[in-house]
Design a protein around this motif. Structure first.
Motif, PDB file in Angstrom:
ATOM      1  N   GLN A   1       2.383   9.122   4.401  1.00 20.22           N
ATOM      2  CA  GLN A   1       0.997   9.110   3.951  1.00 20.22           C
ATOM      3  C   GLN A   1       0.333   7.802   4.296  1.00 20.22           C
ATOM      4  O   GLN A   1       0.929   6.783   4.214  1.00 20.22           O
TER       5      GLN A   1
ATOM      6  N   GLN B   1       7.899   5.817  -1.336  1.00 23.02           N
ATOM      7  CA  GLN B   1       7.909   5.206  -0.004  1.00 23.02           C
ATOM      8  C   GLN B   1       8.506   3.803  -0.055  1.00 23.02           C
ATOM      9  O   GLN B   1       9.271   3.412   0.834  1.00 23.02           O
ATOM     10  N   LYS B   2       8.156   3.054  -1.106  1.00 19.39           N
ATOM     11  CA  LYS B   2       8.723   1.700  -1.226  1.00 19.39           C
ATOM     12  C   LYS B   2      10.244   1.765  -1.305  1.00 19.39           C
ATOM     13  O   LYS B   2      10.949   0.959  -0.691  1.00 19.39           O
TER      14      LYS B   2
ATOM     15  N   ASN C   1       0.804  -1.223   0.000  1.00 15.20           N
ATOM     16  CA  ASN C   1       0.000   0.000   0.000  1.00 15.20           C
ATOM     17  C   ASN C   1       0.837   1.274   0.000  1.00 15.20           C
ATOM     18  O   ASN C   1       0.335   2.349   0.333  1.00 15.20           O
ATOM     19  N   LEU C   2       2.085   1.185  -0.360  1.00 18.56           N
ATOM     20  CA  LEU C   2       2.956   2.364  -0.358  1.00 18.56           C
ATOM     21  C   LEU C   2       3.087   2.944  -1.759  1.00 18.56           C
ATOM     22  O   LEU C   2       2.919   2.248  -2.760  1.00 18.56           O
ATOM     23  N   SER C   3       3.447   4.222  -1.818  1.00 14.03           N
ATOM     24  CA  SER C   3       3.809   4.836  -3.102  1.00 14.03           C
ATOM     25  C   SER C   3       5.198   4.330  -3.513  1.00 14.03           C
ATOM     26  O   SER C   3       5.927   3.750  -2.691  1.00 14.03           O
ATOM     27  N   GLY C   4       5.572   4.586  -4.748  1.00 20.05           N
ATOM     28  CA  GLY C   4       6.890   4.155  -5.222  1.00 20.05           C
ATOM     29  C   GLY C   4       8.011   4.747  -4.393  1.00 20.05           C
ATOM     30  O   GLY C   4       8.953   4.053  -3.997  1.00 20.05           O
TER      31      GLY C   4
ATOM     32  N   ASP D   1       6.151  12.932   0.166  1.00 20.61           N
ATOM     33  CA  ASP D   1       5.017  12.011   0.192  1.00 20.61           C
ATOM     34  C   ASP D   1       5.159  11.066   1.378  1.00 20.61           C
ATOM     35  O   ASP D   1       4.523  10.070   1.477  1.00 20.61           O
ATOM     36  N   ASP D   2       6.054  11.459   2.301  1.00 16.45           N
ATOM     37  CA  ASP D   2       6.315  10.596   3.444  1.00 16.45           C
ATOM     38  C   ASP D   2       5.110  10.540   4.361  1.00 16.45           C
ATOM     39  O   ASP D   2       4.369  11.471   4.492  1.00 16.45           O
TER      40      ASP D   2
ATOM     41  N   SER E   1       9.756  12.192  -6.152  1.00 17.95           N
ATOM     42  CA  SER E   1      10.213  11.089  -5.294  1.00 17.95           C
ATOM     43  C   SER E   1      11.673  10.767  -5.584  1.00 17.95           C
ATOM     44  O   SER E   1      12.452  10.482  -4.680  1.00 17.95           O
TER      45      SER E   1
ATOM     46  N   LEU F   1      10.790   5.947 -10.301  1.00 21.96           N
ATOM     47  CA  LEU F   1      10.150   6.963  -9.469  1.00 21.96           C
ATOM     48  C   LEU F   1       9.818   8.214 -10.272  1.00 21.96           C
ATOM     49  O   LEU F   1      10.504   8.550 -11.232  1.00 21.96           O
ATOM     50  N   ASP F   2       8.772   8.906  -9.837  1.00 22.25           N
ATOM     51  CA  ASP F   2       8.472  10.202 -10.455  1.00 22.25           C
ATOM     52  C   ASP F   2       9.548  11.188 -10.028  1.00 22.25           C
ATOM     53  O   ASP F   2      10.371  10.910  -9.147  1.00 22.25           O
TER      54      ASP F   2
END
Ligand SMILES: Nc1ncnc2c1ncn2[C@@H]1O[C@H](COP(=O)(O)OP(=O)(O)OP(=O)(O)O)[C@@H](O)[C@H]1O
Ligand SMILES: [Mg+2]
Length: 259
Positions: free
Chosen positions: A259, A158-159, A153-156, A256-257, A188, A184-185
């Motif tokens: 979240q 965060q992963k 369930n994490l963003s890229g 984006d940490d 990130s 990553l975008d």
């Protein structure tokens, strides 16, 4: 043994001499690495660049003891890798180096905390307080409150932070990163570069990063270029990463940490 002694005397944290690697290709052989000599000092931040297929990942895997099918000498973090048996190599990978990959390689059905603590399973003699240590590693990457969350369930971004925390779990001297921002975008990716820079400058972690991205190589103190299995002369010294030009493709520094 003379070769080993010479490597040990070089004083570099990573010292590669005459590294060659081939793959069988029908009746012929494909020569991927054709004699690589490279020295990297403790605390250095080196980017390895080069065209696709030039052997960057192969070289990184050899440095990290993931690939032992090569000729030449690799002296890394005080160890002559060709002298290590499988068990010693696995201990070397567990204790001396941390790996960060483009695809993160997390176990998606586990929590962040559990992912970060995975190296404890392979540590000889176990690890005291693995959960506390995993939490501390997550804090180091700015995800201290994300421990219970499922990796799926994490963003890229965060992963990748969780993957970095996992790489840091055993407090390695060296981080080996293969296209760490490739998935990553822009924002990130920039945060990950900042995190690496911080780990390098503040904690002295040696960074070796394979990358296609200019902004990653610009943040490095040294860039080495590989082409046709050979390091090219003209490796660039960028000096202080503060002098590197800003990446202006995204002016939003918000994270984006958490979240
Ligand atoms: N298991 C394998 N068997 C045969 N050839 C291989 C194998 N693994 C890699 N190669 C070849 O070795 C060469 C170097 O591969 P490597 O993955 O190191 O390149 P790279 O520089 O990391 O490329 P990229 O930028 O695309 O990731 C390539 O030509 C590749 O096809
Ligand atoms: Mg590669």
């Amino acid at each position: 043994m003379k070769g080993n002694e010479r490597l040990a005397m070089s004083g570099s944290q990573i010292s590669l001499r005459g590294i060659k690697k081939s793959y069988p290709s029908g009746k012929l052989e494909t020569h991927v690495l054709r004699g690589i000599d490279l020295d990297i000092d403790a605390g250095d931040a080196v980017a390895i660049v080069g065209p696709s297929g030039s052997g960057k990942s192969t070289l990184l895997n050899i440095m990290g003891g993931l690939d032992s099918q090569y000729t030449g000498k690799a002296h890394v973090a005080g160890q002559d890798l060709d002298q290590l048996n499988d068990r010693q190599l696995s201990l070397f990978r567990n204790q001396k180096v941390g790996f960060v990959f483009q695809q993160f390689n997390l176990l998606e059905h586990l929590s962040c905390q559990e992912n970060v603590a995975i190296p404890a399973v392979f540590a000889a003699g176990g690890v005291a307080d693995p959960q506390g240590r995993a939490h501390a590693a997550l804090e180091r990457v700015g995800l201290g409150d994300m421990g219970p969350k499922l990796a799926a369930n994490l963003s890229g971004g965060q992963k990748q932070r969780v993957a970095i925390a996992r790489a840091l779990f055993c407090q390695p001297e060296i981080l080996l990163c293969d296209e760490p921002t490739g998935n990553l975008d822009s924002r990130s990716g920039r945060q990950i570069i900042e995190l690496f820079t911080e780990l390098n400058r503040n904690e002295g972690v040696t960074l070796v990063t394979v990358t296609h991205e200019t902004r990653v190589s610009e943040a490095a103190s040294r860039v080495v270029s590989i082409e046709d299995g050979l390091l090219q002369s003209g490796a660039v010294a960028h000096g202080d990463p503060d002098d590197a030009p800003d990446d202006d493709d995204d002016d939003d520094d918000g994270g984006d940490d958490g979240q």
